[in-house]
Design a protein around this motif. Structure first.
Motif, PDB file in Angstrom:
ATOM      1  N   GLY A  30      51.237 -55.086 -19.429  1.00  0.00           N
ATOM      2  CA  GLY A  30      50.232 -54.371 -20.410  1.00  0.00           C
ATOM      3  C   GLY A  30      50.566 -52.953 -20.655  1.00  0.00           C
ATOM      4  N   ASN A  57      44.108 -46.979 -23.671  1.00  0.00           N
ATOM      5  CA  ASN A  57      44.706 -45.531 -23.556  1.00  0.00           C
ATOM      6  C   ASN A  57      44.239 -45.003 -22.491  1.00  0.00           C
ATOM      7  OD1 ASN A  57      45.339 -46.373 -26.325  1.00  0.00           O
ATOM      8  ND2 ASN A  57      44.263 -44.748 -27.108  1.00  0.00           N
ATOM      9  N   LEU A 112      46.231 -46.260 -19.492  1.00  0.00           N
ATOM     10  CA  LEU A 112      47.808 -45.583 -19.394  1.00  0.00           C
ATOM     11  C   LEU A 112      47.488 -43.878 -19.047  1.00  0.00           C
ATOM     12  CD1 LEU A 112      48.076 -48.196 -20.790  1.00  0.00           C
ATOM     13  CD2 LEU A 112      49.631 -47.196 -22.273  1.00  0.00           C
ATOM     14  N   SER A 120      50.369 -52.802 -24.676  1.00  0.00           N
ATOM     15  CA  SER A 120      49.599 -51.672 -24.972  1.00  0.00           C
ATOM     16  C   SER A 120      49.820 -51.114 -26.449  1.00  0.00           C
ATOM     17  CB  SER A 120      49.844 -50.438 -23.918  1.00  0.00           C
ATOM     18  OG  SER A 120      49.929 -49.346 -24.544  1.00  0.00           O
ATOM     19  N   SER A 131      50.906 -50.221 -18.111  1.00  0.00           N
ATOM     20  CA  SER A 131      50.719 -48.971 -17.326  1.00  0.00           C
ATOM     21  C   SER A 131      51.371 -48.382 -16.467  1.00  0.00           C
ATOM     22  CB  SER A 131      49.185 -49.479 -16.922  1.00  0.00           C
ATOM     23  OG  SER A 131      49.168 -50.113 -15.543  1.00  0.00           O
ATOM     24  N   SER A 149      44.896 -52.358 -17.590  1.00  0.00           N
ATOM     25  CA  SER A 149      46.134 -51.838 -18.086  1.00  0.00           C
ATOM     26  C   SER A 149      45.741 -51.780 -19.706  1.00  0.00           C
ATOM     27  CB  SER A 149      47.242 -52.944 -17.974  1.00  0.00           C
ATOM     28  OG  SER A 149      48.485 -52.539 -18.570  1.00  0.00           O
ATOM     29  N   VAL A 150      46.612 -51.731 -20.559  1.00  0.00           N
ATOM     30  CA  VAL A 150      46.438 -52.173 -22.121  1.00  0.00           C
ATOM     31  C   VAL A 150      45.997 -50.689 -22.766  1.00  0.00           C
ATOM     32  CG1 VAL A 150      45.682 -53.210 -23.730  1.00  0.00           C
ATOM     33  CG2 VAL A 150      46.769 -54.434 -21.872  1.00  0.00           C
TER      34      VAL A 150
END
Lengths: 456, 456
Positions: free
Chosen positions: A270, A237, A240, A349, A272, A234-235
């Protein structure tokens, strides 16, 4: 679609409709993202700083400003195992709430590992394989991410080593066995297989571990072995980015339904799964003047977007990562042990944080008893048992549907049901028995953690 | 379908393709089924004998000779929550086996409760509700059937009481909690809530229970309460009938794939998922001269079709049911504790038995270690973790694919993946650890049980 079907429930697409490109929201943002900084120099980091951990293709995606990034055919081919995912109209939930709102949900729990996580695990496995990487190291808390990467490793012939937080390793053996069935090696973290793990165990042999410790072990593993890279669920760029297949499909499916959502909701840990559903809709807001309201649903026990500060901070408790600009509760803050383990994160994020900072999205925090109440209402109406994380999104969706009823308006609501709860039934048992705890917002602990924010 | 997709994996149908009628194989059988007999008189039973336990609509279906029985719209509407189920081409499994065979599987694990069981649970709940029944009583072993009926009860507003075999109640709490989350009441069987249960507990307070005991409790519950009927998850004609939505969809999906299966495979315990997939294909054999080979995959620990005798016997160990003509190992025979709990049955559905007796289908028995080996191979190739029951079908499908390779022939193989294994991971752990047991065929115990067959 047959027009004769009186009450369509499910909007399905065949696999020719799997998106051919990921959507990169950075191309459409009204303000540019702040760069990650090197914690030592305070200067923006470059690709070379990340090369020991990630393959160059993913580093390129991390900093790309192109709107569309093509999905390689081998990734689309693995997506065929479960994508496109279905979009549902929640007729039975609407009836249970007696609301004029139209409620839709995108269901990501039908993937082999049971959540949206394979959308990026498959992509990460592919790009690593393509660069000749033999082995991936990662951490997992509750196990959704580790399961997804173990599955993706099996698809592309990569070895996978998972550092699983000791407390979860002991309490959730089913998740561990699932990873092992896919062929992954799973150890409890902290472990004796890394210097960091040995150091921690020497001091606190009985520690239950933490996600922060497990990240440190996985990063050390990857940084010290030539055949190994690191993978994060996750988190970042690029993580995502890979999830935007969800929202692109949902746009097409909402068109099939002949409606456009007034409100789009995702839970955020996070960020995503939230980004995956909402970024393509936000892109319509930015480019075409669409007016989708977008709401992030986070736990009251880790309310970074609603109660944190927007500042540069470390991504991990071990303070080993680059500094990123985000909403944070302080990297020393450890959230209470709510059952939505995937939402127990001190930060958010950077892309989701930027959107919140500029009032392009809303955020709302939810207590876990209220979330589980929504989850049980949903299961009895719609059949699917939700994971604890998306029950936060369901709670907000139900509240919005009741607000629509109060207002006498037929609003259209869409949320992301990012995973099933088949491995979370002990939490449901506690809820049904009335023994589930809500946690007061830990103001003093957050203030203490925020006092330690790095000075940049 | 887009013709440009090079390697189609998934054949999906939208909900307008949910079948509008169930297929009744009795209309096409070359020989008529033998009637159930009253155990006291030895005479065929009539509808009135069954009326205390089942609503008249289901009794009518049990004895119907009509080829098509219309599916009521409220049942189709509930089917929309998960039907049509997808049919997959197992490209990755084919590659792992390096076989020229084309392997397809129909996946029923995407239903809310995780197996094919809701196909009949929904229908049974509807017909009971329509007749004014308020409450259903049933038994469950491993929990697949109880979960499905709990889900269906929630869909139609019926109370559901589940008598769950004590050993499973203690060992599989997740299945119990799933049923409770749907709103069902679950008690360990034998229980103190029935005369039969109290009688058993008075003599053997520490008994682990058995499916036979649980059936007796559920039947007593239904027979002694005006608001309550009984529901059964397999074996009976009307249950198999409801499952034929599986095979009807598969026929259409195989046409989409442009192929026709040479071999169709299902695992068999009571026979319902096997019948669901294969009966519509057998109908083509009987009516149109098609030549689908059909194989029933059963456990070596309960090999009724391959080692039993074709005779009138009781359906339960308590000898309370009508006598039915079937392949049986004797109603006193208790199979070893294999993990495929859904296949641990001494008998076999009368319709499936009749087909075997007349050589219209084949049967093969499989040890559990070999089944789990096939399940792990499948999970690593295709991602989905199969329940222990369908690993028997996977074993036979893999063996047939390897036989095709040996023969250098591109045979088309289709099997039913009737459920996921998310609640069965402790069995996978034992397999991976090498501690899973195979059981020798218990010849003496079967001979003893068969010696007690009723004289009709």
């Amino acid at each position: 679609m047959a027009p004769s079907e009186p009450r369509q429930t499910k909007f399905v697409l065949d696999e020719s409709h799997i998106p051919r490109a990921w959507y990169n929201i950075v191309a459409d943002l009204p303000v540019p993202p702040s760069p990650p900084l090197h914690p030592g120099t305070g200067q923006p980091i470059g690709p070379d700083d990340l090369a020991p951990l990630f393959p160059m293709a993913l580093i390129g995606q991390e900093v790309s400003t192109e709107r569309e990034i093509e999905i390689p055919e081998p990734v689309r081919d693995a997506y065929r195992l479960y994508r496109p995912s279905p979009l549902y109209r929640a007729h039975r939930l609407e009836r249970a709430l007696d609301t004029p709102a139209h409620i839709y949900y995108k269901y990501e729990g039908g993937s082999p590992s049971g959540s949206h996580k394979p959308n990026t695990a498959i992509a990460q496995a592919f790009f690593n394989k393509e660069q000749g990487v033999k082995r991936l190291a990662t951490e997992t808390g509750a196990g959704q991410w580790g399961s997804a990467l173990a599955f993706a490793g099996a698809m592309f012939g990569l070895e996978v080593k998972v550092y699983m937080v000791r407390a979860s390793y002991d309490q959730k053996p089913y998740r561990r066995i699932l990873m092992e069935t896919y062929g992954a090696e799973v150890v409890a973290s902290p472990s004796l297989t890394t210097n960091y793990g040995r150091t921690v165990l020497a001091v606190t042999p009985d520690t239950p571990g933490s996600l922060g410790m497990a990240i440190s072990e996985a990063v050390e593993d990857a940084a010290t072995r030539d055949d190994t890279k690191y993978a994060l669920g996750s988190v970042l760029n690029h993580v995502l980015l890979h999830q935007t297949v969800i929202g692109q499909e949902a746009l097409e499916q909402m068109s099939m339904a002949g409606e456009s959502p007034d409100i789009v909701i995702g839970c955020t840990g996070g960020g995503s799964n939230f980004a995956g559903l909402t970024f393509p809709f936000l892109g319509r807001n930015f480019r075409d003047g669409a007016k989708h309201r977008v709401i992030a649903a986070e736990p009251e026990a880790a309310p970074s977007l609603t109660r944190g500060v927007y500042a540069y901070d470390f991504g991990d408790t071990g303070k080993m990562t680059p500094l990123v600009k985000m909403y944070t509760l302080g990297s020393d803050f450890i959230p209470e042990p709510i059952h939505a383990g995937g939402l127990r994160y001190h930060g958010m994020s950077p892309l989701v944080s930027l959107l919140k900072q500029h009032d392009l999205i809303e955020a709302r925090s939810v207590h876990q008893r209220s979330s589980f109440a929504a989850g049980v209402t949903f299961a009895r109406a719609e059949g699917i048992l939700p994971a604890p994380e998306p029950t936060h999104a369901i709670r907000v969706a139900i509240d919005e549907a009741l607000a629509a009823k109060e207002a006498g308006e037929s609003r259209v609501i869409l949320f992301n049901l990012c995973g099933h709860g088949h491995f979370d039934l002990s939490a449901y048992e506690q809820y049904l028995a009335g023994t589930l705890e809500d946690y007061e917002y830990p103001l003093e602990r957050v203030e203490a953690a925020l006092a330690g924010l790095p000075q940049v």
